[in-house]
Write a protein that holds these residues in place. Sequence first.
Motif, mmCIF file in Angstrom:
data_model
loop_
_atom_site.group_PDB
_atom_site.id
_atom_site.type_symbol
_atom_site.label_atom_id
_atom_site.label_comp_id
_atom_site.label_asym_id
_atom_site.label_seq_id
_atom_site.Cartn_x
_atom_site.Cartn_y
_atom_site.Cartn_z
ATOM 1 N N GLN A 149 5.545 13.284 0.683
ATOM 2 C CA GLN A 149 4.355 12.568 -0.220
ATOM 3 C C GLN A 149 3.823 11.865 0.736
ATOM 4 O OE1 GLN A 149 3.633 12.701 -3.407
ATOM 5 N NE2 GLN A 149 4.986 14.781 -3.688
ATOM 6 N N ASP A 150 2.392 11.933 0.700
ATOM 7 C CA ASP A 150 1.433 11.158 1.657
ATOM 8 C C ASP A 150 0.698 10.313 0.639
ATOM 9 O OD1 ASP A 150 -0.200 10.179 3.517
ATOM 10 O OD2 ASP A 150 -1.792 11.469 3.271
ATOM 11 N N CYS A 151 1.568 9.141 -0.090
ATOM 12 C CA CYS A 151 1.233 8.433 -0.815
ATOM 13 C C CYS A 151 1.907 6.947 -0.863
ATOM 14 C CB CYS A 151 1.587 9.014 -2.443
ATOM 15 S SG CYS A 151 1.507 8.096 -3.698
ATOM 16 N N SER A 152 1.035 5.876 -0.843
ATOM 17 C CA SER A 152 1.664 4.596 -0.900
ATOM 18 C C SER A 152 2.505 4.224 -2.216
ATOM 19 C CB SER A 152 0.389 3.503 -0.656
ATOM 20 O OG SER A 152 -0.037 3.779 0.653
ATOM 21 N N LEU A 153 2.029 4.596 -3.225
ATOM 22 C CA LEU A 153 2.962 4.417 -4.306
ATOM 23 C C LEU A 153 4.462 5.032 -4.183
ATOM 24 C CD1 LEU A 153 3.629 3.384 -7.146
ATOM 25 C CD2 LEU A 153 2.487 5.432 -8.105
ATOM 26 N N ALA A 154 4.479 6.293 -3.599
ATOM 27 C CA ALA A 154 5.794 6.935 -3.244
ATOM 28 C C ALA A 154 6.542 6.065 -2.317
ATOM 29 C CB ALA A 154 5.549 8.323 -2.737
ATOM 30 N N ARG A 155 5.868 5.421 -1.258
ATOM 31 C CA ARG A 155 6.585 4.826 -0.357
ATOM 32 C C ARG A 155 7.117 3.475 -0.780
ATOM 33 N NH1 ARG A 155 2.923 7.225 3.060
ATOM 34 N NH2 ARG A 155 1.244 5.564 2.838
ATOM 35 N N ALA A 156 6.321 3.055 -1.645
ATOM 36 C CA ALA A 156 6.833 1.665 -2.359
ATOM 37 C C ALA A 156 8.018 1.878 -3.324
ATOM 38 C CB ALA A 156 5.637 1.148 -3.292
ATOM 39 N N LEU A 157 7.891 3.039 -3.915
ATOM 40 C CA LEU A 157 9.044 3.418 -4.817
ATOM 41 C C LEU A 157 10.465 3.681 -4.031
ATOM 42 C CD1 LEU A 157 7.336 5.599 -7.560
ATOM 43 C CD2 LEU A 157 8.628 3.366 -7.928
ATOM 44 N N GLU A 158 10.197 4.058 -2.786
ATOM 45 C CA GLU A 158 11.394 4.259 -2.024
ATOM 46 C C GLU A 158 11.890 2.958 -1.688
ATOM 47 O OE1 GLU A 158 13.005 6.796 -0.328
ATOM 48 O OE2 GLU A 158 11.584 8.221 -0.843
ATOM 49 N N VAL A 159 11.463 1.871 -1.673
ATOM 50 C CA VAL A 159 11.961 0.509 -1.473
ATOM 51 C C VAL A 159 12.460 -0.152 -2.818
ATOM 52 C CG1 VAL A 159 11.544 -1.677 -0.579
ATOM 53 C CG2 VAL A 159 10.216 0.244 0.599
ATOM 54 N N VAL A 160 11.488 0.043 -3.792
ATOM 55 C CA VAL A 160 11.789 -0.932 -5.170
ATOM 56 C C VAL A 160 11.939 -0.058 -6.243
ATOM 57 C CG1 VAL A 160 10.308 -2.827 -4.272
ATOM 58 C CG2 VAL A 160 9.344 -1.111 -5.653
ATOM 59 N N GLY A 161 12.062 1.343 -6.271
ATOM 60 C CA GLY A 161 12.207 2.242 -7.232
ATOM 61 C C GLY A 161 13.473 2.480 -7.777
ATOM 62 N N GLU A 162 14.622 1.886 -7.197
ATOM 63 C CA GLU A 162 16.023 2.319 -7.744
ATOM 64 C C GLU A 162 16.375 1.468 -8.887
ATOM 65 O OE1 GLU A 162 19.167 3.765 -4.731
ATOM 66 O OE2 GLU A 162 18.287 2.259 -3.590
ATOM 67 N N ARG A 163 17.200 1.859 -9.911
ATOM 68 C CA ARG A 163 17.540 1.229 -10.797
ATOM 69 C C ARG A 163 18.231 -0.219 -10.317
ATOM 70 N NH1 ARG A 163 21.331 2.983 -15.946
ATOM 71 N NH2 ARG A 163 21.011 0.956 -17.042
ATOM 72 N N TRP A 164 17.709 -1.378 -11.193
ATOM 73 C CA TRP A 164 18.237 -2.615 -11.001
ATOM 74 C C TRP A 164 17.427 -3.283 -10.001
ATOM 75 C CZ3 TRP A 164 21.115 -4.180 -14.618
ATOM 76 C CH2 TRP A 164 22.189 -3.161 -15.282
ATOM 77 N N THR A 165 16.722 -2.592 -9.080
ATOM 78 C CA THR A 165 15.956 -3.148 -7.855
ATOM 79 C C THR A 165 14.898 -4.088 -8.429
ATOM 80 O OG1 THR A 165 16.442 -1.538 -6.500
ATOM 81 C CG2 THR A 165 14.806 -3.079 -5.776
#
Length: 190
Positions: free
Chosen positions: A17-33
């Motif tokens: 994914q060439d997407c900044s939102l996808a990269r952000a979700l890699e960091v903050v997208g897990e449950r509880w984060t």
Amino acid sequence: MNCYPGVVALGRGYAGQDCSLARALEVVGERWTLLVIRDCFYGVRRFGDFHAHLDIPRAVLANRLKSLTAAAIIERHPHPTGVEVDYVLTRRGLDLWPMVFTLGQWGERWLAPDGIRRLYSHVACGTDITASGWCPACDVLPSPGDLLIHQGPGADSTLRNDRVSVALRSGPHRLLTDLFPTSAHTPDIP
């Protein structure tokens, strides 16, 4: 192995994914984060308080704190007791406030059947900020450290009795300010 026939298991990342939102979700997208980050804004700083307030499994919480530290969203600081550790938002973590606030406001608008549960007011003037985070009295967008959090009319004070919930119900509290600055409760370090 997938336990649900016909359901494809999701991958754990967003490779390709060439997407900044996808990269952000890699960091903050897990449950509880995001809830851990939200609690950091509320002034929760210690492992035991995150654990009690979120009802999160200890191993998951330890993993989320480790991931957020590795991503430079939070830092570990020695607590004055010398035994515990405080988790404090970094500049990178503080920059998540508009997203955390907006997502919470979306939940208040569309998913809070009994009305607004949390209100935020501007410290400088005492005016409640709008759903967009704006102070209508001062005509500014206050930073999180310039906001007080307090119960709204839809809050249900019977839901939780952990010390974080009790402290947040006890009256206005300035965001980013340690909820328990002189706490001497039992250490609970991961």
